[in-house]
Write a protein that holds these residues in place. Structure first.
Motif, PDB file in Angstrom:
ATOM      1  N   SER A   1      -3.885 -48.008  54.793  1.00  9.08           N
ATOM      2  CA  SER A   1      -3.241 -46.781  55.275  1.00  9.08           C
ATOM      3  C   SER A   1      -2.707 -46.969  56.693  1.00  9.08           C
ATOM      4  CB  SER A   1      -4.233 -45.607  55.238  1.00  9.08           C
ATOM      5  OG  SER A   1      -4.492 -45.194  53.914  1.00  9.08           O
TER       6      SER A   1
ATOM      7  N   GLU B   1       1.063 -46.536  58.112  1.00  7.37           N
ATOM      8  CA  GLU B   1       1.196 -45.408  59.024  1.00  7.37           C
ATOM      9  C   GLU B   1       1.110 -44.056  58.318  1.00  7.37           C
ATOM     10  OE1 GLU B   1       4.530 -45.921  61.800  1.00  7.37           O
ATOM     11  OE2 GLU B   1       4.682 -47.993  61.095  1.00  7.37           O
ATOM     12  N   ARG B   2       0.351 -44.000  57.239  1.00  2.14           N
ATOM     13  CA  ARG B   2       0.127 -42.734  56.545  1.00  2.14           C
ATOM     14  C   ARG B   2      -1.023 -42.926  55.560  1.00  2.14           C
ATOM     15  NH1 ARG B   2       4.871 -41.142  52.467  1.00  2.14           N
ATOM     16  NH2 ARG B   2       3.258 -39.716  51.746  1.00  2.14           N
ATOM     17  N   GLU B   3      -1.567 -41.821  55.103  1.00  2.01           N
ATOM     18  CA  GLU B   3      -2.607 -41.896  54.089  1.00  2.01           C
ATOM     19  C   GLU B   3      -1.984 -42.305  52.757  1.00  2.01           C
ATOM     20  OE1 GLU B   3      -5.975 -41.484  54.207  1.00  2.01           O
ATOM     21  OE2 GLU B   3      -5.765 -41.424  56.395  1.00  2.01           O
TER      22      GLU B   3
ATOM     23  N   ALA C   1       6.249 -49.648  57.010  1.00  3.91           N
ATOM     24  CA  ALA C   1       6.716 -48.329  56.576  1.00  3.91           C
ATOM     25  C   ALA C   1       8.230 -48.263  56.502  1.00  3.91           C
ATOM     26  CB  ALA C   1       6.189 -47.249  57.523  1.00  3.91           C
TER      27      ALA C   1
ATOM     28  N   LYS D   1       9.349 -45.037  53.787  1.00  6.23           N
ATOM     29  CA  LYS D   1      10.359 -44.340  54.581  1.00  6.23           C
ATOM     30  C   LYS D   1      11.767 -44.498  54.001  1.00  6.23           C
ATOM     31  CE  LYS D   1       8.134 -44.057  59.113  1.00  6.23           C
ATOM     32  NZ  LYS D   1       8.264 -44.363  60.562  1.00  6.23           N
TER      33      LYS D   1
END
Length: 351
Positions: free
Chosen positions: A44, A48-50, A186, A191
């Motif tokens: 994660s 840069e995110r769950e 990401a 993204k």
């Protein structure tokens, strides 16, 4: 001088150290251990995110299970004709999706193009007689070592999502792509529209470990059953997690990939100067596909160089295409020895 694959070497020291530390204590079974929790946290953090991350043992399992979560049995997976899922996985995607069809989409430089995707989706629009276009699979880096730029992935994802398709990325060599592009992971995954990723560790210094990473947790519904049914839920799952931890802590995975890429670039630069040798595609990661005289090919193999002869339409009469792959363990001395041997073969008339 072994350039057959980035699978031919064992594990990097940091992975072996993590396995030794993991082996010292008793832990809960089936992924309920501290190592698995830590690995999932690290994944994660990388993105840069769950995320929802599930460890498996092989790239084929990661790809096939990923696709099974986003492609129904009556669906179609659009992919490059040379993609691993198309030519190297013995029908595993078809098996684990329950019968979905792999549909090739032509492209350039090892990459599929939005135009090809649009044409293929249109060609399949004959319900209920045709399979339903359901997902697009991209390979990063590609099977010929080229890279999708973020804008290219974004364009493909926008088109796919506009037609109701999900986007899968085969990231067996994602580390090499991240290192080469100099971008955060990401920036070339969620993204720009990737829904699910096969995150490769094995080619980058693990023994046998990959991760299926869902950027949309809703897509992971019931995935615990898919993984178990496919035989990829280890009772001692901490030993998969330890490999991921060994690579992700302190960015070892990126250091390994940078080294592999640097050795490929050095190899390419050396071979470009050898008479009679040319590269069939740009060298952007850790694979290169030189076209060489057949006589030089035989001389290199007789001298003990290990690599694969590769099918390729660009090779002319008296020429062969070969594939050279570098890894975290490739020694600069082996690169230089190979280039020197090729140069000697050319100057002696073998080329």
């Amino acid at each position: 001088m072994n350039f057959a694959s980035d699978n031919v070497w064992g594990a990097c020291p940091q992975v072996m150290d993590a396995l030794q530390r993991c082996n010292a204590d008793a832990e809960r079974s089936y992924g309920g251990d501290r190592w698995t929790e830590h690995a999932e946290t690290l994944i994660s953090e990388v993105f840069e995110r769950e995320v929802e991350a599930y460890l498996v043992t092989t790239g084929s399992a990661a790809n096939a299970l990923s696709l099974s979560a986003i492609t129904p049995p009556y669906g179609a997976v659009l992919c490059h004709p040379a993609s691993h899922i198309m030519v190297d996985e013995c029908g595993a995607p078809e098996l684990l999706t329950g019968g979905a069809k792999l549909v090739p989409v032509e492209g350039e430089g090892g990459k599929i193009l939005p135009g090809g995707v649009a044409e293929t989706v249109a060609a399949l629009d004959h319900p209920p007689h045709s399979v339903k276009a359901s997902s697009v699979s991209l390979t990063q880096s590609t099977e010929i070592g080229t890279l999708y730029q973020p804008g290219e992935i974004a364009a493909l994802s926008e088109l796919a999502h506009g037609h109701g398709l999900k986007v899968h990325m085969d990231g067996a060599r994602l580390a090499n792509a991240v290192a080469a592009l100099g971008l955060a992971p990401a920036e070339i995954t969620w993204k720009v529209g990737v829904d699910v990723l096969s995150f490769g560790f094995t080619k980058n210094g693990a023994l046998a470990a990959e991760a299926v990473v869902f950027f949309d947790p809703a897509l992971a519904e019931d995935f615990i059953y898919r993984r178990k049914r496919a035989g990829h839920l280890w009772s001692k799952g901490r030993f998969l997690a330890a490999q991921a931890v060994g690579l992700l802590e302190n960015d070892v995975w990126l250091a390994n990939a940078r080294h592999a890429n640097a050795m490929a670039a050095r190899l390419a630069d050396g071979l470009k100067a050898v008479p009679g040798v040319r590269l069939s595609s740009p060298v952007e990661a850790n694979e290169l596909f030189p076209i060489i005289p057949d006589a030089l090919h035989r001389r290199l193999q007789a001298a003990g160089a290990v690599y694969h002869k590769w099918p390729g339409e660009d090779a002319g009469p008296g020429e062969v295409m070969i594939r050279l792959v570098t890894s975290f363990a490739t020694a600069q001395a082996d690169v230089d020895a190979f280039v020197s041997l090729a140069r000697e073969g050319a100057s002696s008339g073998a080329a």
